[in-house]
Design an enzyme around this catalytic site. Structure first.
Site, PDB file in Angstrom:
ATOM      1  N   ARG A 136     -15.009  17.688  31.474  1.00 46.58           N
ATOM      2  CA  ARG A 136     -15.217  19.116  31.733  1.00 46.58           C
ATOM      3  C   ARG A 136     -15.281  19.395  33.237  1.00 46.58           C
ATOM      4  O   ARG A 136     -15.957  18.687  33.960  1.00 46.58           O
ATOM      5  CB  ARG A 136     -16.525  19.532  31.053  1.00 46.58           C
ATOM      6  CG  ARG A 136     -16.713  21.006  30.994  1.00 46.58           C
ATOM      7  CD  ARG A 136     -17.764  21.316  29.952  1.00 46.58           C
ATOM      8  NE  ARG A 136     -18.547  22.469  30.317  1.00 46.58           N
ATOM      9  CZ  ARG A 136     -19.575  22.893  29.618  1.00 46.58           C
ATOM     10  NH1 ARG A 136     -19.946  22.243  28.542  1.00 46.58           N
ATOM     11  NH2 ARG A 136     -20.241  23.950  29.980  1.00 46.58           N
ATOM     12  N   ASN A 164     -11.902   5.047  32.639  1.00 52.46           N
ATOM     13  CA  ASN A 164     -13.135   4.249  32.593  1.00 52.46           C
ATOM     14  C   ASN A 164     -13.414   3.687  31.199  1.00 52.46           C
ATOM     15  O   ASN A 164     -13.693   2.500  31.039  1.00 52.46           O
ATOM     16  CB  ASN A 164     -14.320   5.120  33.026  1.00 52.46           C
ATOM     17  CG  ASN A 164     -14.334   5.340  34.525  1.00 52.46           C
ATOM     18  OD1 ASN A 164     -13.815   4.521  35.284  1.00 52.46           O
ATOM     19  ND2 ASN A 164     -14.908   6.453  34.957  1.00 52.46           N
ATOM     20  N   VAL A 165     -13.343   4.551  30.190  1.00 49.44           N
ATOM     21  CA  VAL A 165     -13.681   4.079  28.838  1.00 49.44           C
ATOM     22  C   VAL A 165     -12.570   3.176  28.289  1.00 49.44           C
ATOM     23  O   VAL A 165     -12.846   2.089  27.760  1.00 49.44           O
ATOM     24  CB  VAL A 165     -13.939   5.266  27.875  1.00 49.44           C
ATOM     25  CG1 VAL A 165     -14.191   4.766  26.460  1.00 49.44           C
ATOM     26  CG2 VAL A 165     -15.132   6.083  28.354  1.00 49.44           C
ATOM     27  N   ASN A 185     -13.922  13.186  23.648  1.00 42.52           N
ATOM     28  CA  ASN A 185     -14.869  14.257  23.298  1.00 42.52           C
ATOM     29  C   ASN A 185     -14.234  15.639  23.333  1.00 42.52           C
ATOM     30  O   ASN A 185     -13.285  15.834  24.085  1.00 42.52           O
ATOM     31  CB  ASN A 185     -16.033  14.246  24.296  1.00 42.52           C
ATOM     32  CG  ASN A 185     -17.113  13.280  23.889  1.00 42.52           C
ATOM     33  OD1 ASN A 185     -17.412  13.133  22.703  1.00 42.52           O
ATOM     34  ND2 ASN A 185     -17.708  12.616  24.876  1.00 42.52           N
ATOM     35  N   HIS A 216     -22.178  13.977  17.450  1.00 40.48           N
ATOM     36  CA  HIS A 216     -22.334  13.371  18.774  1.00 40.48           C
ATOM     37  C   HIS A 216     -22.710  14.464  19.775  1.00 40.48           C
ATOM     38  O   HIS A 216     -21.967  14.784  20.693  1.00 40.48           O
ATOM     39  CB  HIS A 216     -21.018  12.697  19.166  1.00 40.48           C
ATOM     40  CG  HIS A 216     -21.093  11.924  20.440  1.00 40.48           C
ATOM     41  ND1 HIS A 216     -22.112  11.044  20.742  1.00 40.48           N
ATOM     42  CD2 HIS A 216     -20.264  11.891  21.515  1.00 40.48           C
ATOM     43  CE1 HIS A 216     -21.900  10.526  21.930  1.00 40.48           C
ATOM     44  NE2 HIS A 216     -20.790  11.024  22.425  1.00 40.48           N
ATOM     45  N   GLY A 249      -5.112   5.870  27.125  1.00 38.65           N
ATOM     46  CA  GLY A 249      -6.062   6.296  28.162  1.00 38.65           C
ATOM     47  C   GLY A 249      -6.615   5.042  28.828  1.00 38.65           C
ATOM     48  O   GLY A 249      -7.381   4.302  28.208  1.00 38.65           O
TER      49      GLY A 249
END
Ligand code: NAI
Length: 296
Positions: A81, A10-11, A119, A174, A7
């Protein structure tokens, strides 16, 4: 030391940037279904290393064989989402993406430690455990270090103290049920101030989403890099990470990390044992949902 990141959004890119600048690895691979994005970010990151004269190779693309022989693989691949999508829809979608990521890790890096970021974190860390079949010591989720950093930020804002002058940490899930306990803050804040910083820390992620239209990435990237450093450099410090507790549960705890993954999980205090129940029930519910949906 080779660290791969699945991935390159952004992260993922922020994780790779923090790893480059903190000199945690000598080889970094960035893999994304958008191969050009991963390849371009890898070149950009390699050039950021050249700015500081740091010796690190960075590669990127859509070919999962780039993961080959990684010591650590970080999973940030996932979908945010969208409107009209339920939490369960997102869970099933990201569980599928995480599952295919893990299958590639098993194929190309069967000895790696996996750090889950996608997530909903706790339940997807459980998916990583089940799909990989790896020893639970090698399955670690990132959330607690980010949530703890948000709490420290809020305490700093409230008191004017510097980051180096106090400590605070969060464990549990979390989500809104994360455990912010007075006993886990090294300062004696009055009740009202404590409640205020606890609330701000819990809603810290949502505040960024509201301003930015997407979730945070610099602090999540830094938190993953801190966990990688603890593994690579065998730092003997306690970190908040999501761990596999038994065959049916993952949840955030204080842990010590090293070259083989999780070295030690800290026992909960009596207070923590009672308070963590709600977090654990919620995670179990999500795991049960995946089982009922015949995901495994
Ligand atoms: P993003 O949308 O910027 O990046 C996600 C990347 O994953 C995209 O580049 C996409 O092409 C890629 N991707 C999708 N499917 C893939 C697949 N099958 N294989 C490889 N790559 C694939 O999203 P962002 O902001 O980077 O967030 C990533 C995830 O991290 C989200 O699930 C987000 O909720 C989570 N997150 C978790 C945090 C935590 O504390 N655990 C903190 C912040 C974000």
């Amino acid at each position: 030391m080779k660290i791969s990141v699945i991935g390159a959004g952004n992260v993922g890119a922020s994780v790779a940037s923090a790893l480059v600048l903190r000199e945690v690895a000598d080889e970094i691979a960035l893999v994304d279904i958008f191969g050009n994005v991963a390849a371009a970010k890898a070149i950009d990151l390699a050039q950021s290393a050249a700015v500081f004269g740091i010796d690190v190779k960075v590669k990127g693309g859509d070919d999962f064989s780039l993961l080959k022989d990684s010591d650590i693989v970080v999973i940030t691949a996932g979908s945010p989402r969208k409107e009209g999508q339920t939490r369960e829809d997102l869970l099933l979608k990201n569980a599928g993406i995480v599952k295919s990521s893990v299958e590639n890790i098993v194929k190309f890096s069967p000895n790696a430690i996996i750090i889950t970021v996608t997530n909903p974190l706790d339940v997807l860390n459980f998916v990583v455990y089940k799909v990989s079949g790896f020893d639970k010591k090698r399955i670690i989720g990132m959330a607690g270090e980010l949530d703890s950093a948000r709490l420290k930020f809020e305490i700093g804002q409230k008191t004017g103290l510097k980051n180096s002058e106090f400590n605070a940490h969060i464990i549990g899930s979390h989500n809104d049920d994360m455990l912010v306990l007075k006993e886990n803050v090294s300062l004696n804040l009055d009740e009202a101030s404590f409640n205020e910083v606890a609330h701000e820390a819990k809603t810290g992620g949502a505040k960024i989403v509201k301003l930015l239209g997407t979730s945070a990435y610099y602090a999540p990237g830094a938190a993953v890099a801190k966990m990688c450093e603890a593994i690579v450099k065998e730092r003997d410090e306690w970190l908040s990470c999501c761990v596999v507790l038994d065959e049916n549960l993952t949840c955030g705890r204080r842990v010590r990390l090293g070259k083989d993954g999780i070295k030690e999980i800290k026992e909960l205090s009596q207070n923590e044992k009672e308070a963590v129940q709600k977090s654990q029930d919620d995670i179990k519910k999500n795991i049960e949902f995946l089982i009922q949906s015949k995901f495994f």
